[in-house]
Scaffold this active site. Structure first.
Site, mmCIF file in Angstrom:
data_model
loop_
_atom_site.group_PDB
_atom_site.id
_atom_site.type_symbol
_atom_site.label_atom_id
_atom_site.label_comp_id
_atom_site.label_asym_id
_atom_site.label_seq_id
_atom_site.Cartn_x
_atom_site.Cartn_y
_atom_site.Cartn_z
ATOM 1 N N SER A 282 0.823 -1.209 0.000
ATOM 2 C CA SER A 282 0.000 0.000 0.000
ATOM 3 C C SER A 282 0.862 1.267 0.000
ATOM 4 C CB SER A 282 -0.948 -0.068 1.196
ATOM 5 O OG SER A 282 -2.131 0.602 0.872
ATOM 6 N N LYS A 286 4.151 2.046 -2.478
ATOM 7 C CA LYS A 286 4.571 3.249 -3.221
ATOM 8 C C LYS A 286 6.028 3.516 -2.831
ATOM 9 C CE LYS A 286 0.011 5.257 -1.868
ATOM 10 N NZ LYS A 286 -0.952 4.508 -2.588
ATOM 11 N N TRP A 373 -9.985 0.553 -5.020
ATOM 12 C CA TRP A 373 -9.378 1.837 -4.638
ATOM 13 C C TRP A 373 -7.971 1.966 -5.242
ATOM 14 C CZ3 TRP A 373 -11.180 6.211 -3.052
ATOM 15 C CH2 TRP A 373 -10.418 7.109 -2.302
ATOM 16 N N HIS A 423 -7.851 -5.675 0.188
ATOM 17 C CA HIS A 423 -6.591 -4.956 0.377
ATOM 18 C C HIS A 423 -5.880 -5.499 1.620
ATOM 19 C CE1 HIS A 423 -4.022 -1.480 -0.091
ATOM 20 N NE2 HIS A 423 -4.224 -1.117 1.156
HETATM 21 C C1 GCU Z 1 -5.301 4.729 1.903
HETATM 22 C C2 GCU Z 1 -4.716 5.527 0.768
HETATM 23 C C3 GCU Z 1 -3.923 4.642 -0.179
HETATM 24 C C4 GCU Z 1 -2.912 3.832 0.593
HETATM 25 C C5 GCU Z 1 -3.589 3.096 1.726
HETATM 26 C C6 GCU Z 1 -2.643 2.342 2.645
HETATM 27 O O1 GCU Z 1 -6.279 3.861 1.433
HETATM 28 O O2 GCU Z 1 -5.778 6.172 0.136
HETATM 29 O O3 GCU Z 1 -3.262 5.424 -1.147
HETATM 30 O O4 GCU Z 1 -2.249 2.953 -0.285
HETATM 31 O O5 GCU Z 1 -4.274 4.007 2.534
HETATM 32 O O6 GCU Z 1 -1.477 2.661 2.739
HETATM 33 O O7 GCU Z 1 -3.144 1.447 3.342
#
Ligand code: GCU
Length: 443
Positions: A282, A286, A373, A423
């Site tokens: 997540s 990134k 998402w 997720h």
């Molecule tokens: C939120 C956010 C995402 C991210 C996620 C996470 O959902 O919007 O961009 O990847 O948190 O890190 O769990």
């Protein structure tokens, strides 16, 4: 207002029915907002609303030069793209040298039912024992005869969340308040022990011959918007000068921390530092992509459900969007990134180029079917469109523009899968990462 009490990241945790009800309520709230606020809420779950977009050509330099050799890629296009990601997306990594000091806090040769040697090592970023620091939790196979390849990645809740073992030190860093773990003053508690265990297949990893190094990401930069002051920002950003548009946000800070962990691992006799895969889920996926791009020492890069700002194409405007992420998490990216709020088509780059920055090293991107998402298809396209660079560097890209079926991983010199479910990080994901590492990291 509703949108602040139920964020979309939180709505990921709800059942499908409650999600639908929440969606309806959200819509009502959404319609009642004024235009400025609604711009900040932008997200899209409708494939028919994906705009027509043109991806910038990864093999054409800004001055129009066609990049047709590995030399031109390395000397011209790669540095140019790296600079563009600093300028427009993440900002620069913290600038300046630190002198690292380490201290072993604990050692258990019989952890994980005897399968692992487990160490806790504190890394200090300055001469001050109370200054910025991070704790490494290091597992290596108990029976290892020499240095092992390893996975390195941040955890979300503290190293003590990886195993329910009272012997692990509880993080002293800032953590998000959480009723389930009795956290109401941003200090973690015993109740958080093992809370992330299902995400770290430690036994599987060590039994497959790998090490695992994990760090609480909040040690490096606490994950809240404080104007870029805490964590390691305090070491590098002194004074009140206005922040440069390309100064790094938290993702750059976290990527920097991963590189410092690798510095430490380079002198660890139990780890083969030339065979370290950087892993993240997540927001931390990134981060692993950005760490792979900025530090060529990482031998493999794994981005689990990294979504917007990670492997997913921003110009697709599906799932979370640039406006939305910059609004919910203003501290993650550089200030310049905000220029692309609801203006993705003006970005001179897109995230297939972020993946290409790791080439020719192996990159694994993974999605979850229900994780709209993060835009699974956009994540797939991110890897697919990095292909021309892999090809130029004599590596095998993904074989087809057609998205693979659910639970049907595709692995060449890059890899992709979409698994069933939400997720999260599951054993299924780790099984694929281990198989991919067996192909690329095992000597
Ligand atoms: C939120 C956010 C995402 C991210 C996620 C996470 O959902 O919007 O961009 O990847 O948190 O890190 O769990």
């Amino acid at each position: 207002m509703l949108h602040s009490s139920l964020s979309h990241s939180e709505s990921r945790q709800l059942s499908p029915v409650s999600r639908r009800i929440a969606g309806l309520l959200f819509l009502v709230g959404f319609l009642s907002m004024n235009a400025a606020e609604s711009a900040a809420e932008e997200y899209n779950y409708d494939e028919s609303k994906v705009p027509a977009y043109t991806l910038p050509d990864v093999l054409k330099a800004e001055d129009g030069t066609k990049i047709d050799s590995p030399e031109l890629w390395a000397s011209k296009r790669r540095p140019e793209l790296l600079r563009m990601f600093e300028e427009h997306v993440f900002g620069k990594l913290p600038q300046g040298e630190v002198k690292l000091r380490t201290k072993v806090r604990s050692e258990n040769p019989k952890a994980i039912n005897g399968a692992a040697l487990r160490r806790e090592v504190t890394v200090y970023f300055s001469a001050d024992d109370n200054g910025p620091q991070m704790d490494l939790l290091i597992y290596t196979p108990a029976n290892a005869k020499g240095p092992v390849p390893a996975f390195l990645g941040y955890n979300f809740n503290g190293n003590h969340s990886v195993e329910k073992d009272p012997a692990l030190n509880i993080t002293e860093s800032w953590v998000r308040n959480n009723k389930d773990y009795g956290i109401d003053n941003n200090k973690s508690t015993d109740a958080a022990r093992g809370s992330e265990a299902s995400r770290w297949a430690v036994e599987k990893i060590v039994k497959s011959g790998y090490g695992l190094i994990t760090i609480y990401y909040g040690d490096v930069d606490p994950d809240f918007d404080d104007g870029f002051k805490n964590g390691i920002h305090s070491l590098f950003e002194k004074g009140a000068a206005p922040r440069a548009g390309d100064a790094g946000g938290s993702i750059s800070a976290w990527a920097w921390g991963l590189s410092r962990a690798l510095d430490v691992l380079e002198s660890d006799a139990k780890i083969d530092a030339k065979s370290v895969a950087v892993f993240g889920h997540s927001r931390l996926g990134k981060t692993s992509l950005w760490a792979g791009a900025t530090d060529p020492r990482f031998a493999m890069i794994i981005a689990n459900e990294s979504g917007c700002g990670g492997a997913a194409l921003s110009k697709r405007w599906y799932g979370e969007t640039v406006a939305r992420i910059n609004t919910s998490f203003p501290h993650w990216f550089c200030l310049n990134h905000r220029k692309y709020n609801n203006n993705e088509q003006a970005m001179p780059i897109d995230h297939h180029m972020l993946i290409a920055l790791s080439a020719p090293r192996p990159v694994y991107v993974a999605s979850a079917e229900e994780d709209k998402w993060a835009d699974p298809y956009g994540e797939f396209l991110g890897v697919y469109h990095a292909g021309p660079v892999y090809q130029l560097l004599s590596k095998k890209p993904l074989p087809s523009e057609k998205m693979p079926g659910v639970n049907e991983p595709v692995m060449t010199d890059v890899a992709y899968h979409v698994r069933t479910g939400e997720h999260d990080v599951k054993d299924f994901d780790w099984e694929q990462y281990i198989a991919f590492a067996d192909k690329h990291l095992k000597k």
